[in-house]
Design an enzyme around this catalytic site. Structure first.
Site, PDB file in Angstrom:
ATOM      1  CG  ASP A  64      -1.854   1.225   1.491  1.00  6.79           C
ATOM      2  OD1 ASP A  64      -1.754   1.940   0.385  1.00  6.79           O
ATOM      3  OD2 ASP A  64      -2.637   1.378   2.397  1.00  6.79           O
ATOM      4  CE1 TYR A 160      -4.223  11.650 -11.224  1.00  6.94           C
ATOM      5  CE2 TYR A 160      -4.433  13.287 -12.666  1.00  6.94           C
ATOM      6  CZ  TYR A 160      -3.758  12.017 -12.475  1.00  6.94           C
ATOM      7  OH  TYR A 160      -3.426  11.353 -13.438  1.00  6.94           O
TER       8      TYR A 160
END
Length: 255
Positions: A64, A160
């Site tokens: 992760d 983003y």
């Protein structure tokens, strides 16, 4: 495709279970490199990618990328199994829509933390762990996959755009710091790319307008991005260190 040869080279690619990462893994394997295919949750897809790769000696690694400890363990595993890492491609990323005027404050916080945690800090931490190894060997290439959105903006996915702009700036700073160690750092900034993740949007009523953003009236294929990554990984491209290469079909021009 250019005649690349990465015999005896090893490559760690994050987010390699699909899309651009899969295309990069495929291209490096075809060029005789050994590949560490990183994945987070899609183990079966990652195994299928590894099994599809040309050559032998490819491995799977899991982490992760929002977890710094998991990243360190993943890099150590890749080095232990491959012997060393010559090339790092930070490709993994997430995209979440969170328009400010339609998102509550709690969800806004979550979107920013998750996106920055994976897209920017994840790449930063993988780069740290791999670069320390590369410094010892006085050799390496780091290529970060960023986005056109870092320049033109992402109005409904602001985290983003910010994460990719940060990754561009990090790439340039790292290029300056690592050049004396014979380590070269570049970034690739694609526009729209036809992948499993984008196909639904590209086939929707929005698709025509997206294609028309480029004078070529199409979007990139994952293989086109992969070819650019391989070029930047070549020894002959080392003087491009610090560069951010646009792969957007002239859909966004900057100078």
């Amino acid at each position: 495709m250019l005649n690349f040869n990465f015999t005896e080279k090893t490559v760690l690619i994050t987010g390699a279970s699909r899309g651009i990462g899969q295309a990069v893994a495929t291209a490096f394997a075809q060029a005789s490199a050994r590949v560490a295919v990183h994945y987070h949750q899609h183990k079966q897809a990652a195994e299928q990618v590894r099994e599809s790769l040309a050559g032998t000696g490819h491995i799977l690694v899991q982490a992760d990328l929002a977890n710094p400890i998991a990243i360190e363990q993943m890099v150590h595993q890749a080095i232990a199994q491959l012997g060393h890492i010559d090339i790092l491609v930070n490709n993994a990323g997430i995209y979440q829509e969170h328009p400010l005027n339609q998102t509550n404050y709690q969800d806004w916080q979550a979107a920013w933390q998750q996106t920055i945690g994976v897209n920017l800090l994840g790449a930063v931490n993988v780069s740290y762990c791999v670069a320390r190894h590369m410094i010892e060997r006085r050799s390496g290439r780091i290529i970060n996959v960023t986005s056109r959105g870092a320049f033109r903006g992402e109005p409904t996915a602001t985290a983003y755009g910010a994460s990719k702009a940060g990754l561009n700036a990090f790439s340039q700073s790292l290029a300056l710091h690592l050049a004396p160690h014979n380590i070269f750092v570049t970034a690739v900034a694609p526009g729209w790319v036809e992948t499993d993740m984008t196909r639904a949007v590209l086939e929707s009523p929005r698709g025509k307008a997206i294609h028309q953003q480029s004078p070529l009236n199409r979007v990139a294929s994952p293989e086109e991005v992969a070819h650019t990554v391989l070029f930047l990984a070549c020894e002959s491209a080392e003087f491009l260190t610090g560069a951010i290469v646009d792969v957007n079909g002239a859909s966004y021009l900057r100078s």
